[in-house]
Design a protein around this motif. Structure first.
Motif, PDB file in Angstrom:
ATOM      1  N   VAL A  61       0.259   3.478   0.206  1.00 41.63           N
ATOM      2  CA  VAL A  61      -1.011   2.949   0.701  1.00 41.63           C
ATOM      3  C   VAL A  61      -2.142   3.694  -0.003  1.00 41.63           C
ATOM      4  CG1 VAL A  61      -2.479   2.632   2.723  1.00 41.63           C
ATOM      5  CG2 VAL A  61      -0.001   2.413   2.939  1.00 41.63           C
ATOM      6  N   ILE A  62      -3.061   2.922  -0.591  1.00 38.90           N
ATOM      7  CA  ILE A  62      -4.184   3.535  -1.302  1.00 38.90           C
ATOM      8  C   ILE A  62      -5.486   2.856  -0.906  1.00 38.90           C
ATOM      9  CG2 ILE A  62      -2.865   4.366  -3.287  1.00 38.90           C
ATOM     10  CD1 ILE A  62      -3.586   1.840  -4.793  1.00 38.90           C
ATOM     11  N   GLY A  63      -6.575   3.620  -0.978  1.00 34.82           N
ATOM     12  CA  GLY A  63      -7.902   3.074  -0.695  1.00 34.82           C
ATOM     13  C   GLY A  63      -8.591   2.718  -1.997  1.00 34.82           C
ATOM     14  N   LEU A  64      -9.088   1.487  -2.077  1.00 28.85           N
ATOM     15  CA  LEU A  64      -9.710   1.002  -3.303  1.00 28.85           C
ATOM     16  C   LEU A  64     -10.983   0.221  -2.990  1.00 28.85           C
ATOM     17  CD1 LEU A  64      -6.508  -0.525  -4.942  1.00 28.85           C
ATOM     18  CD2 LEU A  64      -7.551   1.654  -5.543  1.00 28.85           C
ATOM     19  N   SER A  65     -11.823   0.085  -4.003  1.00 29.96           N
ATOM     20  CA  SER A  65     -12.964  -0.816  -3.865  1.00 29.96           C
ATOM     21  C   SER A  65     -12.428  -2.248  -3.823  1.00 29.96           C
ATOM     22  CB  SER A  65     -13.908  -0.653  -5.056  1.00 29.96           C
ATOM     23  OG  SER A  65     -13.297  -1.158  -6.235  1.00 29.96           O
ATOM     24  N   HIS A  66     -13.250  -3.161  -3.358  1.00 28.47           N
ATOM     25  CA  HIS A  66     -12.827  -4.558  -3.226  1.00 28.47           C
ATOM     26  C   HIS A  66     -12.334  -5.125  -4.560  1.00 28.47           C
ATOM     27  CE1 HIS A  66     -13.401  -8.941  -3.032  1.00 28.47           C
ATOM     28  NE2 HIS A  66     -12.984  -8.801  -1.781  1.00 28.47           N
ATOM     29  N   ASN A  67     -13.131  -4.990  -5.615  1.00 27.88           N
ATOM     30  CA  ASN A  67     -12.753  -5.556  -6.913  1.00 27.88           C
ATOM     31  C   ASN A  67     -11.495  -4.904  -7.480  1.00 27.88           C
ATOM     32  OD1 ASN A  67     -14.814  -7.413  -6.954  1.00 27.88           O
ATOM     33  ND2 ASN A  67     -16.216  -6.076  -8.077  1.00 27.88           N
ATOM     34  N   HIS A  68     -11.397  -3.593  -7.322  1.00 27.13           N
ATOM     35  CA  HIS A  68     -10.210  -2.893  -7.816  1.00 27.13           C
ATOM     36  C   HIS A  68      -8.976  -3.334  -7.032  1.00 27.13           C
ATOM     37  CE1 HIS A  68      -8.303   1.160  -9.195  1.00 27.13           C
ATOM     38  NE2 HIS A  68      -7.760   0.131  -9.775  1.00 27.13           N
ATOM     39  N   ALA A  69      -9.127  -3.504  -5.720  1.00 23.93           N
ATOM     40  CA  ALA A  69      -8.010  -3.956  -4.886  1.00 23.93           C
ATOM     41  C   ALA A  69      -7.539  -5.344  -5.323  1.00 23.93           C
ATOM     42  CB  ALA A  69      -8.422  -3.972  -3.419  1.00 23.93           C
TER      43      ALA A  69
END
Length: 113
Positions: A61-69
């Motif tokens: 599980v990783i946290g990303l910006s919307h575009n990166h996700a």
């Protein structure tokens, strides 16, 4: 007789390989469905500045910006689809080989009976 026993062992191994491939194919299909649902959810998000938590195949599980996700999930989906095609080809090949080996099994059964 030893040749027949070896052939039967090969058929059993091929059957195990086919069962394993089927299980992997089912997991891959499940991953594809989950990734598509996650992509749909991301595309419906209104606040695109929020950090998005993404679970990758395999559980990370990783946290990303919307575009990166979006990019990561699209890439994961493409890789899963490639893997699905590989597994489908492997399943087809194993099924064909097992079909050919079915004659061996029938010969052994005839010899034993």
């Amino acid at each position: 007789m030893e040749k027949l026993l070896q052939d039967v062992a090969n058929v059993e191994r091929l059957g195990d390989d086919l069962a394993s491939t089927y299980a992997k194919l089912q997991q891959c299909s499940s991953n594809i469905k989950e990734l598509m649902a996650a992509l749909d959810a991301l595309q419906c998000m209104h606040n695109k500045s929020e950090l998005v938590w993404v679970q990758r195949p395999g559980g990370l599980v990783i946290g990303l910006s919307h575009n990166h996700a979006l990019h990561v999930l699209q890439e994961d989906l493409a890789l899963c689809k490639i893997r699905q095609q590989q597994l489908q080809q492997q399943q087809k090949s194993l099924t064909e080989v097992l079909g050919e080996q079915g004659d061996v099994r029938q010969s052994l059964l005839s010899a034993v009976v």
